[in-house]
Design a protein around this motif. Structure first.
Motif, PDB file in Angstrom:
ATOM      1  N   SER A 120     119.263  64.970  41.461  1.00  0.00           N
ATOM      2  CA  SER A 120     119.408  66.373  41.866  1.00  0.00           C
ATOM      3  C   SER A 120     120.250  66.568  43.118  1.00  0.00           C
ATOM      4  O   SER A 120     120.329  67.660  43.639  1.00  0.00           O
ATOM      5  CB  SER A 120     118.013  66.982  42.098  1.00  0.00           C
ATOM      6  OG  SER A 120     117.201  66.739  40.986  1.00  0.00           O
ATOM      7  N   MET A 121     120.827  65.474  43.616  1.00  0.00           N
ATOM      8  CA  MET A 121     121.647  65.577  44.824  1.00  0.00           C
ATOM      9  C   MET A 121     123.094  65.250  44.444  1.00  0.00           C
ATOM     10  O   MET A 121     123.498  64.090  44.407  1.00  0.00           O
ATOM     11  CB  MET A 121     121.148  64.577  45.885  1.00  0.00           C
ATOM     12  CG  MET A 121     119.754  64.856  46.407  1.00  0.00           C
ATOM     13  SD  MET A 121     119.685  66.366  47.408  1.00  0.00           S
ATOM     14  CE  MET A 121     120.654  65.941  48.817  1.00  0.00           C
ATOM     15  N   LEU A 122     123.828  66.334  44.116  1.00  0.00           N
ATOM     16  CA  LEU A 122     125.223  66.112  43.710  1.00  0.00           C
ATOM     17  C   LEU A 122     126.070  65.993  44.976  1.00  0.00           C
ATOM     18  O   LEU A 122     126.751  66.919  45.375  1.00  0.00           O
ATOM     19  CB  LEU A 122     125.723  67.269  42.832  1.00  0.00           C
ATOM     20  CG  LEU A 122     124.831  67.703  41.666  1.00  0.00           C
ATOM     21  CD1 LEU A 122     125.509  68.795  40.836  1.00  0.00           C
ATOM     22  CD2 LEU A 122     124.514  66.524  40.768  1.00  0.00           C
ATOM     23  N   ILE A 577     133.509  64.805  38.085  1.00  0.00           N
ATOM     24  CA  ILE A 577     132.910  65.513  36.942  1.00  0.00           C
ATOM     25  C   ILE A 577     131.937  64.601  36.215  1.00  0.00           C
ATOM     26  O   ILE A 577     130.797  64.976  35.924  1.00  0.00           O
ATOM     27  CB  ILE A 577     134.015  66.028  35.983  1.00  0.00           C
ATOM     28  CG1 ILE A 577     134.795  67.157  36.690  1.00  0.00           C
ATOM     29  CG2 ILE A 577     133.421  66.527  34.668  1.00  0.00           C
ATOM     30  CD1 ILE A 577     136.063  67.539  35.993  1.00  0.00           C
ATOM     31  N   ILE A 578     132.379  63.332  35.972  1.00  0.00           N
ATOM     32  CA  ILE A 578     131.498  62.396  35.242  1.00  0.00           C
ATOM     33  C   ILE A 578     130.198  62.190  36.023  1.00  0.00           C
ATOM     34  O   ILE A 578     129.103  62.288  35.466  1.00  0.00           O
ATOM     35  CB  ILE A 578     132.224  61.041  35.021  1.00  0.00           C
ATOM     36  CG1 ILE A 578     133.400  61.230  34.058  1.00  0.00           C
ATOM     37  CG2 ILE A 578     131.252  60.000  34.461  1.00  0.00           C
ATOM     38  CD1 ILE A 578     134.348  60.044  33.986  1.00  0.00           C
ATOM     39  N   ASP A 600     126.926  69.337  47.361  1.00  0.00           N
ATOM     40  CA  ASP A 600     127.766  69.680  48.516  1.00  0.00           C
ATOM     41  C   ASP A 600     129.154  70.038  48.012  1.00  0.00           C
ATOM     42  O   ASP A 600     129.356  70.313  46.826  1.00  0.00           O
ATOM     43  CB  ASP A 600     127.738  68.572  49.568  1.00  0.00           C
ATOM     44  CG  ASP A 600     128.376  67.305  49.071  1.00  0.00           C
ATOM     45  OD1 ASP A 600     128.915  67.334  47.947  1.00  0.00           O
ATOM     46  OD2 ASP A 600     128.319  66.289  49.778  1.00  0.00           O
ATOM     47  N   GLU A 601     130.125  69.962  48.867  1.00  0.00           N
ATOM     48  CA  GLU A 601     131.443  70.494  48.550  1.00  0.00           C
ATOM     49  C   GLU A 601     132.153  69.822  47.374  1.00  0.00           C
ATOM     50  O   GLU A 601     133.197  70.306  46.929  1.00  0.00           O
ATOM     51  CB  GLU A 601     132.339  70.449  49.793  1.00  0.00           C
ATOM     52  CG  GLU A 601     132.394  69.135  50.507  1.00  0.00           C
ATOM     53  CD  GLU A 601     131.407  69.052  51.655  1.00  0.00           C
ATOM     54  OE1 GLU A 601     131.684  68.314  52.590  1.00  0.00           O
ATOM     55  OE2 GLU A 601     130.346  69.727  51.622  1.00  0.00           O
ATOM     56  N   ILE A 602     131.587  68.718  46.833  1.00  0.00           N
ATOM     57  CA  ILE A 602     132.342  67.985  45.801  1.00  0.00           C
ATOM     58  C   ILE A 602     132.687  68.861  44.587  1.00  0.00           C
ATOM     59  O   ILE A 602     133.755  68.735  44.018  1.00  0.00           O
ATOM     60  CB  ILE A 602     131.639  66.675  45.345  1.00  0.00           C
ATOM     61  CG1 ILE A 602     130.264  66.952  44.750  1.00  0.00           C
ATOM     62  CG2 ILE A 602     131.564  65.655  46.450  1.00  0.00           C
ATOM     63  CD1 ILE A 602     129.715  65.740  44.021  1.00  0.00           C
ATOM     64  N   ILE A 603     131.789  69.746  44.227  1.00  0.00           N
ATOM     65  CA  ILE A 603     132.074  70.565  43.038  1.00  0.00           C
ATOM     66  C   ILE A 603     133.122  71.638  43.348  1.00  0.00           C
ATOM     67  O   ILE A 603     134.113  71.806  42.625  1.00  0.00           O
ATOM     68  CB  ILE A 603     130.778  71.214  42.501  1.00  0.00           C
ATOM     69  CG1 ILE A 603     129.914  70.088  41.911  1.00  0.00           C
ATOM     70  CG2 ILE A 603     131.069  72.288  41.445  1.00  0.00           C
ATOM     71  CD1 ILE A 603     128.509  70.476  41.620  1.00  0.00           C
TER      72      ILE A 603
END
Lengths: 644, 45
Positions: A120-122, A577-578, A600-603
């Motif tokens: 749950s921590m992207l 994305i993967i 966080d900002e990755i998306i």
């Protein structure tokens, strides 16, 4: 649904900070670096995942900066100037409270789920993201984390340990059986040896029985030897004393035989008495007068002598010539050489005669003078006479004493005779007795030899008995075995039971193997299904399929042209994305009960098109699943919270 | 059902329940060994 996050002394924030969130929407936290975005998502992470027990996830927690570890001296979430920090998260009917202590301790009121960390921590430093970006396709760990495979594996390890232990017990039984066989053989040999020695022992006993040696004889010998020594000593002392007496008598005899000595002393005494008597009679005045008379005569003689010497000198001066005058008579005449010689000779004769007389007179004077001198020595002579008297008295007294002592010593010598005789008789008797004992002792030597031989046999029998006891003990010990602290006294039964247990454990092992495979496959299948749905939902045209291979649980990426793509060959954005897909799949599959998804900002850092697709999807699932989806984005402003 | 099969089933059930309820390794092992011991003692009677 509403969620309230209360954080106190977390990160750079001192004091209480309260934030509210709504479910069903995507909430965006925006702000510059160090505006407080990170402490908020870390607070969610800790409150929703703690306690973390899996080693893999502890590492994840340290990476996220929510657990103490690595080089961190203190718990990184606690403000560096504070000792305690608090997190409180309220949503639905859940109230999670976390107390954080600077030294690393964490207290919670209700446990979270550690799976939250990887599902749950992207975030950029999540484990899945790190695997993907590094091109590591091995995802067996995630299957293990998502399933119960790990727990079954732990049990499997325990079963394997038990199997090994029981197998070693089986081996022990076989070894014990070999040992028992060996020891039984040894026992038979020893028993045979014991039997042989017992026969020998009986023979020796019989032989010893024939010697009736009285052990008292040794005591008797010691007693006689002691007495013999004592008598010999007494005899020697008596003989020595007798010798000493005899020597003493010889010495005393010299003191008794003193007649000659007394005669000598008496003679000396008489001579001295005579001398003293003469001296007493001598009158000094008469002697002095006589000396004067003699001296007068002597003077005349000297004068005569001088007269003739003078005449002689005159004649010696006469020259033998014609007409010479006689020096004495003054007559002139012829004086021949012969005349001169006759005259000188004549005078020489007179001189000599006077000289002799003078000498004689001098002797007489000396004698007289000596007598006068001797007279002065009279007291001394009288003293000497008295000394002789005392000496004689002493010698006589000593002689009497010696005679007496000789008598006494002779008596003593005489009295020692019977004693010496008696001693010699005793010695003879004792020596005879000892000789008799020696004869008996020679027999005893044989007896002792037999006794020694028997003693050795006894010792050997004792030793064999001991060895037999040991062998018996070894056999008895070997006959039993302990399994699970239960003593089994029959090895065959023990082996049967162990074999049964081995069967049970092997079958259990098979069950576990099956369960582990099921768990992994089940997890992977669910995961794959979820991922497939997600890909379909997101409509990314880059990949046709992403799944975990059920054979090795490696990640397979199938492109639109049905080609298998290597993870290392996909672009950075595709990797994001993967990894995000995998995490969301994991969450949907295994952790949908915790309605929080943090990113966080990755998306939002993806290219606008993909970012929009992703965001649209997140908004959709937020609404559909009533989740709290919280994303962060960096800008140059203070922290703002916006619902998208 | 034989004692052996009973034990086998009991162990498998014990494993599944323990895992399902969140495995406590030490408690599991203790109980597991106790089961084996009891079986062993039963066999010796």
């Amino acid at each position: 649904m509403k969620a309230t996050l209360k954080i106190e002394n977390i990160g750079q924030n001192i004091g209480l900070q309260t934030l509210s969130f709504n479910s069903g929407v995507v909430t965006l936290l925006q702000g510059r670096t160090a505006a407080g975005k990170s402490r908020i998502i870390k607070s969610f992470a800790l409150a929703l995942s703690y306690p973390i027990k899996s080693e893999v996830l502890i590492e994840e927690g340290i990476n996220f900066g929510i657990l103490k570890g690595g080089e961190a001296e203190y718990l990184p979430l606690v403000n560096s100037s504070m000792e305690i920090a608090n997190i409180e998260l309220l949503y639905d009917d859940v109230n999670r409270k976390v107390e954080l202590f600077r030294d690393g301790k964490i207290k919670i009121n209700t446990p979270g789920n550690q799976k939250f960390l990887y599902s749950s921590m992207l975030v950029k430093n999540s484990r899945i993201h790190n695997y993907i970006t590094r091109g590591n396709a091995d995802f067996k760990w995630i299957v293990d984390e998502m399933s119960l495979a790990k727990d079954y594996e732990k049990i499997l390890a325990s079963i394997d340990y038990q199997l090994k232990d029981l197998e070693s017990k089986e081996e022990e039984i076989d070894q014990k059986k070999v040992l028992i066989e060996k020891k039984d053989k040894e026992k038979k040999e020893k028993e045979s040896e014991q039997k042989r020695l017992l026969t020998k022992q009986k023979e020796k006993d019989d032989e010893i029985g024939r010697y009736k040696f009285d052990p008292k004889i040794i005591q008797e010998e010691n007693k006689i030897s002691k007495e013999l020594d004592s008598v010999r000593k007494a005899l020697k002392e008596t003989l020595d004393t007798k010798d000493n007496y005899e020597k003493e008598i010889e010495a005393l005899k010299k003191k008794v035989d003193v007649d000659k000595l007394i005669e000598e002393i008496k003679n000396k005494q008489k001579a001295k008495e005579k001398e003293a008597k003469n001296l007493k009679e001598t009158k000094v005045e008469d002697l002095q007068k006589e000396i004067i008379e003699i001296q007068k005569i002597k003077s005349k003689e000297e004068q005569e002598k001088v007269k003739y010497e003078t005449r002689k000198q005159l004649w010696e001066m006469v020259k033998i010539e014609e007409g010479n005058i006689c020096p004495l008579c003054q007559s002139v005449g012829k004086i021949t050489k012969e005349d001169k010689k006759l005259k000188i000779d004549e005078y020489n004769k007179y001189i000599k005669e006077h000289q002799l007389k003078i000498k004689e007179l001098a002797v007489q004077i000396n004698k007289k003078q000596d007598e006068i001198n001797k007279k002065a020595k009279l007291p001394e002579i009288e003293k000497e006479i008295s000394k002789f008297t005392n000496q004689l008295k002493h010698i006589l007294l000593e002689s009497e004493e010696s005679t007496l002592k000789i008598t006494q010593l002779s008596l003593k010598i005489k009295s020692s005779g019977p004693r010496i005789k008696s001693y010699n008789e005793d010695i003879g008797k004792y020596e005879k007795d000892l000789a008799a004992i020696q004869l008996k002792k020679q027999e005893d030597v044989k007896y002792q030899k037999l006794k020694n031989e028997k003693s050795k046999i006894d010792q050997s029998i004792g030793s064999i008995k001991e060895q037999l006891n040991k062998i018996e003990k070894t056999i008895n010990d070997a006959k039993s075995i302990e399994v699970y602290n239960v003593k089994i006294n029959n090895l065959d039964i023990a082996k049967n039971i162990i074999e049964e247990l081995l069967d049970i454990l092997n079958e259990t092992r098979n069950h576990l193997d099956k369960k582990i495979t099921e768990q992994r496959e089940g997890a992977a299948k669910k995961f794959n299904s979820s991922t497939e749905n997600l890909i379909r939902e997101l409509k990314f045209d880059t990949f046709k399929e992403i799944y975990l291979d059920l054979n090795d649980y490696r990640l397979k990426i199938i492109g639109n042209n049905d080609d298998t793509q290597e993870l290392s060959s996909v672009s950075g954005g595709e990797k994001v994305i993967i990894s995000s897909l995998l995490q969301i799949s994991a969450k949907e599959t295994y952790l949908s009960e915790i309605p929080f998804l943090i990113g966080d900002e990755i998306i939002l850092d993806l290219d606008p098109e993909r970012s929009e697709i992703f965001l649209k999807y997140l908004k959709k699932i937020a609404k559909e699943k009533d989740w709290f989806i919280i994303l962060t984005q960096i800008n140059n402003e203070d922290l703002t919270i916006t619902e998208l | 059902m034989s004692e052996k099969n009973k034990l086998k089933e009991d162990i498998i059930k014990h494993i599944d329940v323990s895992v399902k309820n969140g495995l406590d390794e030490y408690a599991f092992l203790e109980e597991f060994e106790e089961k084996l011991k009891k079986y062993l003692e039963g066999r010796l009677k």
